[in-house]
Motif scaffolding. Structure first.
Motif, short mmCIF file in Angstrom:
data_model
loop_
_atom_site.label_atom_id
_atom_site.label_comp_id
_atom_site.label_asym_id
_atom_site.label_seq_id
_atom_site.Cartn_x
_atom_site.Cartn_y
_atom_site.Cartn_z
N GLN A 96 -31.96 135.24 -4.95
CA GLN A 96 -32.78 134.59 -3.93
C GLN A 96 -33.37 135.60 -2.94
OE1 GLN A 96 -33.36 131.24 -4.15
NE2 GLN A 96 -32.22 131.51 -6.07
N GLY A 97 -33.05 136.87 -3.09
CA GLY A 97 -33.56 137.85 -2.14
C GLY A 97 -32.73 137.86 -0.87
N LEU A 98 -33.28 138.46 0.20
CA LEU A 98 -32.54 138.58 1.45
C LEU A 98 -32.32 137.22 2.10
CD1 LEU A 98 -34.34 141.69 3.02
CD2 LEU A 98 -32.03 141.62 2.10
N PRO A 99 -31.11 136.97 2.61
CA PRO A 99 -30.88 135.71 3.33
C PRO A 99 -31.65 135.69 4.65
CG PRO A 99 -28.98 137.16 3.54
CD PRO A 99 -29.91 137.82 2.57
N ASP A 119 -31.04 137.25 8.08
CA ASP A 119 -29.72 136.84 8.56
C ASP A 119 -28.71 137.91 8.16
OD1 ASP A 119 -27.38 135.66 9.29
OD2 ASP A 119 -27.73 133.75 8.27
N PHE A 120 -28.52 138.89 9.06
CA PHE A 120 -27.65 140.02 8.75
C PHE A 120 -26.19 139.60 8.59
CE2 PHE A 120 -31.34 142.18 10.52
CZ PHE A 120 -31.48 143.24 9.65
N SER A 121 -25.81 138.46 9.13
CA SER A 121 -24.43 138.00 9.02
C SER A 121 -24.07 137.66 7.58
CB SER A 121 -24.19 136.79 9.93
OG SER A 121 -24.94 135.66 9.46
N LYS A 122 -25.09 137.42 6.75
CA LYS A 122 -24.83 137.04 5.36
C LYS A 122 -25.00 138.23 4.40
CE LYS A 122 -26.02 132.17 5.93
NZ LYS A 122 -26.88 131.05 5.48
N LEU A 123 -25.26 139.41 4.97
CA LEU A 123 -25.32 140.61 4.15
C LEU A 123 -23.93 141.22 4.07
CD1 LEU A 123 -28.63 142.26 5.44
CD2 LEU A 123 -28.30 140.87 3.38
N GLY A 124 -23.77 142.20 3.19
CA GLY A 124 -22.47 142.85 3.05
C GLY A 124 -22.20 143.80 4.20
#
Length: 491
Positions: A204-207, A215-220
């Motif tokens: 889906q690409g970047l959240p 939404d950096f909170s959903k990145l690693g």
């Protein structure tokens, strides 16, 4: 579980100014340590900074080349940290109101697909001093301290090490074209820190949030890597770190937000420190500098100084000169080469321009590589190269003469037409004179004549060579070949 990479780059580019960012110290490479310094760049108490207008101009021009929105009200801040490379214990930078916002570059991957890599912002700051490490001691050279430095912060749009190198290559090309920096990695003009994390692959690409922002909170968990001074080092570090993070996840080892350094000898990353956040630097407005206020007239005046973008130049050169896409791509990658070629090709028809391109791509570039000289450092002017090609196309000189004259004019310069006339190097195209040479060659070599009669057609090439010798290399090989074939067929 399958993971995908999230990669963003912070690229630091030293600007091509004569003096430092906040003082009048000259910027020179190769000087004795701590010779180009003053109370301002040494951080003496009470020394006040004075802004370098040229650095602001070059940063704005960079932003325009990269499609950024120019912030006409920019402010400087103090970034506080303690380290030997910053004598006053803070760096003057732009935190809240950078000069350039948005923009980006398009990359073309090996499979032909394109991707637009967004830029978050470009801010202007002063570079730190250089720390040199020796066997048992370290020394700080403040000659570099205070150099105008752009930091180009990308969005985390890159998915692989290959993406990162394509992005940096495109970035370097654009900045060198605009004349804002030499982007010489060996001299430290261009340096990049990379941020990489991994997340479960969902296609889906970047959240993003509801407003469309990331939404950096959903990145690693993000890891920053430093100490890379080459594109190959950046590529290797990203490949290693992506693998390391996947192995940690596979073995349930928690990833921590940290800064790591690249060890080029061990070919691995190693921990340096925990990753700082913005609040760790205690940013506050720089009290000794007024805001940068740019009028729309000033911005437009600088916009007029921008060169044609490389990708647009490629398209135009293909259309205007009829050259191949590959040739246009190679020529346009180095502005000096493209400028020289276009100066030489001015006024030529497409047929002759293509001959010029072929000569430049082969022989001229070979001379540049062999001599170690850029085209602008050679003695050959664009007009001289054009004259050589025009004489060749018109049959005034033949191919061997062209190849003989080119290295000489590249090294020593001169007017090709005058040299050809003075030395009698003009091509012999008079059919009567050439027929006499052919008859002489056939009469003097009965053996090869018999070989030809016995079916060895390659013997005809021998006679072409003999005629070239008799004409002292001035005969037109095509005309000679036709005459030789005709004479031998009549025997």
């Amino acid at each position: 579980m399958e993971f995908e990479n999230t990669i963003g780059l912070e690229t630091h580019v030293q600007l091509k100014t004569k003096t430092k960012m906040f003082c009048s110290c000259l910027l020179k490479t190769g000087c004795e340590p701590n010779t180009n310094v003053c109370p301002v760049c040494l951080g003496y108490p009470g020394a006040l900074p004075v802004m370098n207008k040229e650095a602001v101009k070059l940063t704005v021009m960079s932003g325009m080349m990269l499609g950024c929105e120019i912030n006409r009200h920019a402010t400087f801040d103090r970034k506080n940290y303690f380290y030997p490379d910053m004598a006053k214990d803070y760096q003057i930078s732009e935190n809240g109101n950078p000069l350039c916002i948005g923009g980006g570059v398009e990359i073309t991957r090996a499979d032909g697909t394109k991707k637009f890599i967004r830029i978050n912002h470009i801010h202007l700051e002063e570079d730190a001093a250089k720390i040199n490490h020796y066997a048992t001691t370290s020394g700080v050279d403040f000659n570099r301290g205070g150099t105008p430095l752009m930091e180009i912060v990308s969005e985390p749009d890159m998915e692989s090490a290959d993406d990162a190198i394509l992005y940096l290559t495109a970035l370097k090309e654009m900045l060198v074209y605009a004349g804002v920096s030499d982007c010489n990695l060996e001299e430290g003009n261009m340096r990049s820190d990379v941020n990489i994390s991994i997340r479960p692959k969902d296609g889906q690409g970047l959240p993003t949030k509801a407003d469309g922002s990331i939404d950096f909170s959903k990145l690693g968990t993000k890891v920053e890597i430093k100490n890379m001074n080459s594109f190959s080092g950046i590529h290797a570090a990203l490949v290693y770190e992506a693998k390391r993070q996947r192995e940690c996840m596979a073995h349930s080892i928690p990833l921590v937000q940290e800064t790591r350094r690249w060890d080029g000898e061990a070919m691995e990353t190693a921990p340096m420190r925990s990753k700082e956040n913005a609040h760790d630097y205690r940013y506050f407005p720089e009290p000794d500098l007024v805001p940068v206020e740019l009028s729309s007239e000033q911005v437009e005046e600088w916009r007029k100084l921008l060169p044609e973008k490389p990708e647009l130049r490629r398209v135009r050169m293909i259309e205007e000169y009829g050259i191949a896409e590959y040739d246009a791509d190679v020529l346009s990658r180095h502005k000096a080469n493209a400028d020289y070629f276009e100066a030489a090709a001015k006024g030529l028809d497409k047929k002759v321009a293509k001959l010029l391109c072929n000569l430049f791509m082969s022989d001229v570039m070979a001379l540049m590589n062999a001599s170690g000289k850029a085209i602008g450092e050679s003695a050959m002017t664009p007009a001289a190269l054009a004259a050589l090609v025009k004489m060749s196309a018109a049959g005034t000189i033949n191919g061997p003469t062209l190849k003989e004259l080119l290295p000489e004019i590249f090294e020593k310069g001169g007017d090709p037409e005058a040299i050809v006339k003075e030395r009698g190097l003009g091509a012999v195209s008079d059919t009567g004179a050439l027929e006499a040479f052919v008859d002489q060659a056939i009469a003097a070599n009965p053996g090869p004549v018999q070989d030809f009669k016995n079916g060895k057609k390659a013997a005809a090439g021998f006679f072409v060579g003999q005629v070239m010798k008799l004409s002292k290399g001035k005969a037109d090989p095509k005309i000679v070949g036709g005459l030789v074939a005709k004479k031998l067929a009549a025997l």
